[in-house]
Design an enzyme around this catalytic site. Structure first.
Site, PDB file in Angstrom:
ATOM      1  CB  CYS A 150      -0.973   0.027   1.171  1.00  0.00           C
ATOM      2  SG  CYS A 150      -1.460  -1.563   1.796  1.00  0.00           S
ATOM      3  NE  ARG A 195       2.432  -8.830   5.981  1.00  0.00           N
ATOM      4  CZ  ARG A 195       1.163  -8.803   5.642  1.00  0.00           C
ATOM      5  NH1 ARG A 195       0.322  -9.670   6.189  1.00  0.00           N
ATOM      6  NH2 ARG A 195       0.717  -7.910   4.787  1.00  0.00           N
ATOM      7  CD  GLN A 215      -0.497  -8.662   0.513  1.00  0.00           C
ATOM      8  OE1 GLN A 215      -0.108  -7.589   0.046  1.00  0.00           O
ATOM      9  NE2 GLN A 215      -0.916  -8.779   1.760  1.00  0.00           N
ATOM     10  CG  ASP A 221      -2.008  -5.455  -2.526  1.00  0.00           C
ATOM     11  OD1 ASP A 221      -3.216  -5.271  -2.336  1.00  0.00           O
ATOM     12  OD2 ASP A 221      -1.126  -5.030  -1.773  1.00  0.00           O
ATOM     13  CG  HIS A 272      -3.668  -0.245  -2.959  1.00  0.00           C
ATOM     14  ND1 HIS A 272      -2.561  -1.023  -3.179  1.00  0.00           N
ATOM     15  CD2 HIS A 272      -4.017  -0.431  -1.668  1.00  0.00           C
ATOM     16  CE1 HIS A 272      -2.253  -1.648  -2.050  1.00  0.00           C
ATOM     17  NE2 HIS A 272      -3.107  -1.313  -1.127  1.00  0.00           N
ATOM     18  CE  LYS A 294     -12.077  -6.420   8.099  1.00  0.00           C
ATOM     19  NZ  LYS A 294     -10.990  -7.345   8.342  1.00  0.00           N
ATOM     20  CG  HIS A 319      -6.271  -1.333   1.264  1.00  0.00           C
ATOM     21  ND1 HIS A 319      -4.912  -1.152   1.339  1.00  0.00           N
ATOM     22  CD2 HIS A 319      -6.814  -0.376   2.044  1.00  0.00           C
ATOM     23  CE1 HIS A 319      -4.654  -0.123   2.139  1.00  0.00           C
ATOM     24  NE2 HIS A 319      -5.790   0.369   2.573  1.00  0.00           N
TER      25      HIS A 319
HETATM   26 ZN   LIG Z   1      -3.360  -2.219   0.680  1.00  0.00          ZN
END
Ligand SMILES: [Zn+2]
Ligand SMILES: [Zn+2]
Length: 622
Positions: free
Chosen positions: A315, A344, A362, A364, A366, A450, A496
């Protein structure tokens, strides 16, 4: 009756049964979890092993079948200590201290009372707690006495809730599962305790369904299949939680990524890319350095003498990509997509197979939009999610959790007005898309509401996979803006979104979901050509080459093994189609096709077969 209450009540019954059989045992704590419950014990010098489980289970069934009431008492801290001293349960004393100092994990606020529950048999008399304790001898819980007052069976410190009476529990609804080790209060410096796990459901039928599912899951275990099908490798030299992708896994992953990109590109997403490390200042701005530091890996540049972090999330990077543009309201929404790996620092003890990894990829993305665009954008993402999981045969019985704010509004970031608009947008989008959603208060992140999607796999296990999260925090922290109609700077909201979540975890789900055969479009081994004798090798080879030219993942077995062995080997590696070549096939330009999944056998012209499976790939059919 709530299943969690039943499980939790059974945990006490378990402790009671253990004390009956092992009078010197000391009891710790016994919470319920998603599928089961457990209780931690200190058996001291006494040995407790798997074979004792039957004995305890039998005693539990007996207790459950008896008439036994859960009766609640509240006392102050000093009284609690006195009671515990009499019980000789020193773990509980430590809990009392922790609760009093507000240092116990589940204590929201300091309470000035401690709750005890006692289990009493039929014919009990209403008495103050102390009276029960005076009359009863704690060291012999097994004793059943005719005396009506002497009917105390068990006492435990707990806030509840429990069933009122053991008659509400089904003696066949639970099963003791296994024995494990656990540290007192989860701290490795503390004493090691014996943890007994048990499954519990509403009735025997539900329990059986669950046990069958577990058995099925064991057969599908991704660690075993991953090894057998050579999908991934865990290397001790590389390190735990860092699985390596073998070519077969990479095929599946690439197909998944291609599919995701196909779904995103046609609705206006753009690909971006960000490096794997960044300066600390980025994560200070995003707030990750404050909240997230202990999960992050730091990296030191020996030449630059600078400290970096491996990115724990994408992000903040995407915020910077947005910030370097002068967008106007006409450009909104702006949508970025990046399947990217984040890092992580999970505890190494928890890492096994793909269940928990340190490098998480991910899918991912945005998107940056105006508050009044949230609803439409959520609809677009929801369409993607539905199509994606529909293709994978997982939309049969799914549900969506809509996490919203709770009353305590100060805890949350962003204006009331925006929160209300965002929650309403998510809810309206859920309604318009016919999502089976439940509103869940408390669950919203501090930065926005969310939607989380829960899908079931082939054996009925539920997985939390896709997610759509509104965020008012990051745009604020990165001071993002675009120019609106009045030529003013307006703050966008960030959404997200992830469709599969983590691709490593998703591989785990896919392996166990499809266990026996991957659908053609993602299958790493689509076709294997098997010549029966070396004299047919040339034809077999040309068939393979022909298939490869059409982008079909084909291979051939030119070993000198007998046909049966070749077919067995092909099946062992879950090849979707096995083409057997005899003299007839060579003469007719045909192939003998064995479908691994359906076990059907057909003879087809090579061109016909090719067209058919290309169609199967193209339509992503199952
Ligand atoms: Zn994010
Ligand atoms: Zn309890």
């Amino acid at each position: 009756m709530n299943l969690s209450t039943k499980r939790h009540s059974l945990a006490h019954i378990m402790a009671q049964a253990v004390k009956q059989n092992f009078p010197t045992v000391k009891i710790a704590t016994g919470p319920d979890t998603e599928d089961w419950f457990y209780y931690d014990f200190d058996f001291g010098e006494v040995e407790f092993s798997d074979k004792d489980l039957k004995k305890v289970e039998k005693s539990m069934k007996k207790i459950v079948s008896q008439w036994q009431e859960f009766k609640k008492f509240e006392v102050n801290f000093d009284e609690a200590r006195k009671i515990i001293d009499e019980m000789w349960e020193w773990f509980k004393n430590e809990l009392v201290d922790k609760i009093e100092s507000g240092d116990f994990k589940n204590t929201e606020k300091l309470s000035d009372k401690i709750t005890f529950y006692i289990n009493i048999g039929k014919g009990w008399k209403e008495l103050p707690l102390q009276e029960y304790l005076k009359i009863n001898n704690f060291e012999d819980f097994s004793e059943m006495d005719g005396n009506q007052v002497k009917n105390l069976k068990f006492i435990d410190m707990c806030t509840g809730p429990h069933v009122k009476n053991t008659l509400e529990l089904d003696a066949n609804s639970f099963k003791l599962a296994r024995v494990a080790w656990a540290y007192w209060l989860g701290n490795a410096e503390n004493k090691q305790l014996t943890r007994i796990y048990a499954y519990a459901f509403n009735d025997k039928a539900e329990l059986d369904v669950h046990l069958k599912m577990l058995e099925e899951a064991k057969k599908r275990d991704h660690r075993i299949l991953g090894q057998k099908l050579k999908l991934f490798t865990i290397s001790e030299l590389v390190g735990p939680g860092l699985p390596l992708m073998q070519p077969a896994w990479m095929v599946i992953r690439q197909e998944i990524e291609n599919y995701l990109w196909e779904l995103h590109s046609k609705v206006g997403y753009e690909r971006v890319w960000s490096p794997h490390l960044a300066k600390e200042s980025l994560y200070e701005t995003s707030g990750h350095a404050g909240h997230y530091l202990e999960d992050m890996f730091s990296v030191f540049g020996w030449t630059s003498k600078e400290k970096f972090f491996l990115k724990p999330m994408n992000c903040p990077h995407h915020m910077q990509i947005f910030a370097d543009n002068q967008f106007s309201y006409r450009d909104m929404p702006v949508r970025y997509f990046e399947p990217a790996t984040v890092y992580r620092d999970e505890k190494s003890g928890q890492l096994s197979g793909l269940t928990r990894v340190r490098a998480i990829t991910q899918d991912d993305g945005h998107l940056f939009c105006r508050v009044n665009q949230i609803k439409d954008e959520v609809k677009v993402i929801t369409d993607i999610i539905k199509e994606y999981y529909g293709t994978l045969w997982m939309t049969k019985d799914y549900w969506v959790s809509l996490s919203v704010r709770w009353d305590d509004k100060e805890k949350y970031l962003g204006t009331d007005e925006n929160w209300e608009k965002a929650e309403e947008a998510l809810e309206n989008a859920s309604k318009e898309n016919n999502l089976p959603y439940k509103r869940i208060e408390w669950e919203a992140a501090f930065y926005g509401p969310k939607l989380d999607f829960m899908f079931k796999d082939a054996i009925g296990r539920e997985w939390q996979l896709a997610t759509i999260q509104c965020d008012f925090n990051l745009p604020e922290r990165f001071n993002l803006s675009f120019t609106n109609e009045n030529n003013e700077q307006e703050r966008p909201v960030v959404i997200h979104r992830a469709i599969s979540g983590s691709l490593e975890r998703w591989m785990w789900v896919l392996i166990e979901h499809f266990a026996w055969v991957f659908p053609m479009w993602m299958a790493p081994r689509q076709v294997i050509v098997v010549p029966v004798l070396p004299m047919f090798d040339d034809y077999a080879h040309s068939v393979m080459k022909d298939l490869k030219n059409a982008w079909i993942r084909a291979n051939w077995d030119f070993s000198t093994d007998w046909l049966n062995k070749k077919v067995r080997n092909a099946e062992k590696m879950h090849n979707n189609y096995i083409l057997v070549i005899w003299e007839q096939e060579v003469n007719d330009w045909t192939v003998s096709v064995r479908n691994y999944k359906t076990k059907e056998q057909t003879v087809e012209e090579l061109e016909e077969f090719k067209t058919r499976i290309l169609e199967e790939v193209k339509t992503r059919s199952l």
